[in-house]
Motif scaffolding. Structure first.
Motif, PDB file in Angstrom:
ATOM      1  N   LEU A 126     -21.398 -26.327   1.345  1.00 42.66           N
ATOM      2  CA  LEU A 126     -22.059 -25.073   1.739  1.00 42.66           C
ATOM      3  C   LEU A 126     -22.070 -24.064   0.593  1.00 42.66           C
ATOM      4  O   LEU A 126     -23.098 -23.436   0.312  1.00 42.66           O
ATOM      5  N   VAL A 127     -20.925 -23.938  -0.066  1.00 43.74           N
ATOM      6  CA  VAL A 127     -20.817 -22.935  -1.126  1.00 43.74           C
ATOM      7  C   VAL A 127     -21.721 -23.295  -2.312  1.00 43.74           C
ATOM      8  O   VAL A 127     -22.417 -22.418  -2.856  1.00 43.74           O
TER       9      VAL A 127
ATOM     10  N   ALA B 141     -24.448 -25.074  -2.153  1.00 38.41           N
ATOM     11  CA  ALA B 141     -25.837 -24.849  -1.718  1.00 38.41           C
ATOM     12  C   ALA B 141     -26.169 -23.364  -1.740  1.00 38.41           C
ATOM     13  O   ALA B 141     -27.249 -22.957  -2.199  1.00 38.41           O
ATOM     14  N   CYS B 142     -25.236 -22.541  -1.230  1.00 40.13           N
ATOM     15  CA  CYS B 142     -25.461 -21.083  -1.214  1.00 40.13           C
ATOM     16  C   CYS B 142     -25.632 -20.554  -2.627  1.00 40.13           C
ATOM     17  O   CYS B 142     -26.541 -19.752  -2.904  1.00 40.13           O
ATOM     18  N   ALA B 143     -24.712 -20.985  -3.524  1.00 43.68           N
ATOM     19  CA  ALA B 143     -24.774 -20.510  -4.907  1.00 43.68           C
ATOM     20  C   ALA B 143     -26.116 -20.892  -5.527  1.00 43.68           C
ATOM     21  O   ALA B 143     -26.748 -20.084  -6.214  1.00 43.68           O
TER      22      ALA B 143
ATOM     23  N   LEU C  98     -28.967 -21.402  -3.951  1.00 43.10           N
ATOM     24  CA  LEU C  98     -30.022 -20.559  -3.361  1.00 43.10           C
ATOM     25  C   LEU C  98     -29.978 -19.147  -3.931  1.00 43.10           C
ATOM     26  O   LEU C  98     -31.015 -18.546  -4.213  1.00 43.10           O
ATOM     27  N   LEU C  99     -28.774 -18.632  -4.092  1.00 44.10           N
ATOM     28  CA  LEU C  99     -28.644 -17.271  -4.621  1.00 44.10           C
ATOM     29  C   LEU C  99     -29.123 -17.187  -6.070  1.00 44.10           C
ATOM     30  O   LEU C  99     -29.759 -16.213  -6.459  1.00 44.10           O
ATOM     31  N   LEU C 100     -28.813 -18.234  -6.835  1.00 43.72           N
ATOM     32  CA  LEU C 100     -29.216 -18.217  -8.246  1.00 43.72           C
ATOM     33  C   LEU C 100     -30.718 -18.405  -8.417  1.00 43.72           C
ATOM     34  O   LEU C 100     -31.310 -17.901  -9.365  1.00 43.72           O
TER      35      LEU C 100
ATOM     36  N   LEU D 212     -38.963  -6.583   5.702  1.00 42.84           N
ATOM     37  CA  LEU D 212     -38.016  -5.484   5.545  1.00 42.84           C
ATOM     38  C   LEU D 212     -37.142  -5.706   4.318  1.00 42.84           C
ATOM     39  O   LEU D 212     -36.562  -6.784   4.150  1.00 42.84           O
ATOM     40  N   GLN D 213     -37.060  -4.711   3.458  1.00 42.87           N
ATOM     41  CA  GLN D 213     -36.279  -4.830   2.221  1.00 42.87           C
ATOM     42  C   GLN D 213     -34.980  -4.048   2.272  1.00 42.87           C
ATOM     43  O   GLN D 213     -33.953  -4.530   1.812  1.00 42.87           O
TER      44      GLN D 213
ATOM     45  N   ASP E 224     -32.925 -17.391  -6.271  1.00 43.56           N
ATOM     46  CA  ASP E 224     -33.643 -16.317  -5.590  1.00 43.56           C
ATOM     47  C   ASP E 224     -34.292 -15.432  -6.651  1.00 43.56           C
ATOM     48  O   ASP E 224     -33.618 -14.659  -7.338  1.00 43.56           O
TER      49      ASP E 224
END
Lengths: 208, 388
Positions: free
Chosen positions: B13-14, B16-18, B20-22, B233-234, B24
């Motif tokens: 999970l971590v 995958a999250c990292a 996705l965050l990178l 929404l931002q 973005d």
């Protein structure tokens, strides 16, 4: 409404109903019975009611469930069917404390009791990194469920599976905070002869 | 060796999250109000067209003919690039009734009359679109952005009173002929209650929209939400946490600074409130000041004139809503009453004004007339100057 969010809201409703049935059980459920307890509310949730369906009607009053409460409802159901170990009391207490603290951080500010708006922080990207770091700390502290809940919340937020763009809405909801606060108070006021055994099982030791 | 499944799941999970965050790529933009939203640009246009589009004799007219819904309220106006004027309001058996719908009509640039009204949002359709029970709808806001995309914001309530509202949004790319499905904006962590909309949105040069909103549950205060050009929404800005400062109107002063004006709710001896914000996007709220204009807990509308002064439509009385007036101010605190648009006796109600400026500098005003009709007034600078 995205298909993912539609599925999320219907599953949330079914999980809520199935978990409400848990206290009624006299013995451990078997897996087929657990599945049935999920399928019946799913079918009930699709029942048309006032231009929407039953789950849409309930959802309008309860709001969207957050990721942790969804995971906890799934785990409770699996534990009731004997597929997983129940969440041990000490870890549950720590997680409850965490959810209540999150609630204290967000809700009074969102209601305007202080000038700062902590909810608005949830729109910022660095918050996702902070929550990931927090989930790492939780894992190190052997709070596995909490760590999983936090990491899953960030994951689902990044995939934008729910309506909100704000990470707080994925992390907590008022029902989670209320349930956590209620459990904390309930445990604080009741006698607990099993605490030593519970504590041992949390740390992975087996009682003989 | 014992394998810890939860630790493995966490690791996956971590990572995958990292990832996705990178990846973005949404960069944080520095937001600025669009030049066209500033008074100076409209003033220049107004100067160029002076005389050409002068309103010879401003006359009050009704937007909808008699025989419509028994109760109407909360009118809103916007204009398209081709000069069409669009109006919307809510109407039904009474405010908050389940049969309330959002009505819409238009007026061509050279037409004297408004078109027949059509329904653009209903409780039933919104329930179907959002897949959740909606008990009532209200407070529409229309806004045409620089691409001529028409936005409709309105409030929906699933349970309780207006403080249980959340904001729902639709858009139209064909000048209001057809509309997208309704989309709910999640703006509050508390079951997504209670955010309401009243003021006129402002466009940024990046296409973002700043929509003035307010919160009413437990405490009442003004906020603003920022949407990207696709309506996502931002972020949210707290304009003030001072109790009772609601229904903000944000008036840009330059590309980031603005003045916000508020209706004051719930206090005895109420008056219109204002706050100077050096950078509204940084939530850099100024101190809330009290103007000298009484406010009977009623909505206001404020815009900036070409000469930099503020023009406000308000009910400048201590109680009731039987007088609706125009006032001007150079600082937002000290106001001079220009004239009464309506001057009746209780229980008359002339309320919920909504004021915009046309491309050539004219002003367009719509307001609730005795809860039974929507009234419209067009006037220009020349007429306003003559009254001063």
């Amino acid at each position: 409404m995205s298909p993912a969010f539609w599925a999320w809201s219907h599953l949330s409703f079914a999980l809520l109903i199935a978990n409400l049935l848990l206290p009624l059980r006299k013995q451990r459920w078997n897996f087929p019975f657990g599945v049935m307890c999920l399928l019946i509310p799913l079918a009930l949730g699709a029942w048309p009611l006032r231009e929407t369906d039953f789950s849409g009607f309930i959802l309008a009053h309860t709001g969207n469930l957050s990721v942790p409460i969804f995971i906890l409802l799934v785990l409770e159901l699996l534990a009731a069917c004997g597929l997983t170990q129940p969440h041990c009391r000490r870890n549950r207490r720590n997680a409850n404390l965490f959810w209540v603290m999150c609630g204290i951080l967000v809700y009074p500010s969102a209601l305007g009791f202080i000038n700062a708006d902590t909810y608005a922080v949830g729109y910022l990207k660095p918050m996702a990194w902070c929550v990931l770091a927090l989930s790492g700390i939780a894992l190190i502290c052997r709070q596995k469920i909490l760590a999983l809940c936090l990491a899953a919340a960030v994951m689902i937020h990044q995939l934008r599976l729910l309506e909100s763009p704000n990470l707080w809405d994925y992390l907590i909801d008022p029902w989670l905070c209320l349930a956590a606060a209620f459990q904390l108070m309930w445990n604080a006021f009741r006698k607990n002869p099993e605490s030593v055994q519970e504590s041992a099982s949390c740390s992975g030791l087996r009682q003989k | 060796m014992k394998v810890d499944i939860s630790a493995i799941a966490w690791g996956i999970l971590v990572v995958a999250c990292a990832g996705l965050l990178l990846t973005d790529i949404n960069k944080t933009e520095t937001l600025r109000f669009s030049e066209s939203e500033l008074a100076t640009s409209v003033g220049a246009k107004a100067g160029k067209n002076a005389g050409k589009n002068a309103v010879a004799k401003p006359e009050l007219s009704f937007v909808l003919p008699p025989g419509g819904p028994p109760s109407v309220h909360s009118g809103t106006l916007t204009r398209l690039q081709d000069g069409q004027l669009l109006a919307a309001w809510f109407g039904g058996a009474r405010e908050g009734a389940s049969d309330v719908r959002i009505f819409f009509c238009r007026r061509a640039p050279d037409a004297a009359e408004w078109s027949a009204s059509t329904i653009i949002a209903s409780r039933e359709q919104t329930t179907e679109d959002l897949n959740r029970h909606i008990a009532k709808i209200g407070n529409p806001i229309l806004f045409a952005d620089s691409r001529d995309r028409l936005w409709l914001f309105y409030v929906t309530v699933s349970f309780g009173g207006w403080s249980g509202s959340s904001i729902t949004m639709k858009y139209s790319d064909d000048a209001g002929e057809s509309w997208s499905k309704a989309k709910r904006l999640v703006t509050s962590p508390f079951l997504n209650v209670s955010t309401l909309v009243k003021g006129c949105p402002i466009e940024c040069d990046s296409g973002h929209l700043v929509v003035p909103v307010y919160h009413e549950f437990v405490r009442k205060f003004g906020e603003a939400i920022i949407l990207d050009r696709d309506g996502n929404l931002q972020s949210k800005i707290r304009l003030t946490a001072v109790r009772g400062a609601i229904q903000p109107w944000i008036v840009p002063l330059d590309q980031q600074a603005s003045m916000a004006f508020f209706r004051q709710s719930g206090h005895p001896g109420r008056s219109v409130l204002m706050s100077h914000m050096p950078n509204v996007f940084a939530s850099d709220c100024g101190r809330l000041e009290t103007s000298h204009v009484p406010n009977p807990d009623a909505a206001i509308a404020v815009i900036r004139r070409h000469n930099g002064e503020f023009l406000m439509v308000c009910n400048p009385i201590d109680s009731g809503r039987h007088r609706l007036s125009l006032a001007t101010s150079s600082d937002g605190v000290n106001w001079k009453l220009v004239r009464h648009v309506e001057d009746g006796d209780p229980p008359d109600e002339f309320s919920y004004p909504y004021l915009i400026r046309g491309a050539s500098g004219q002003y367009h005003l719509i307001y609730t007339w005795n809860r039974s009709r929507m009234r419209y007034l067009e006037f220009d600078e020349e007429w306003l100057e003559n009254e001063l």
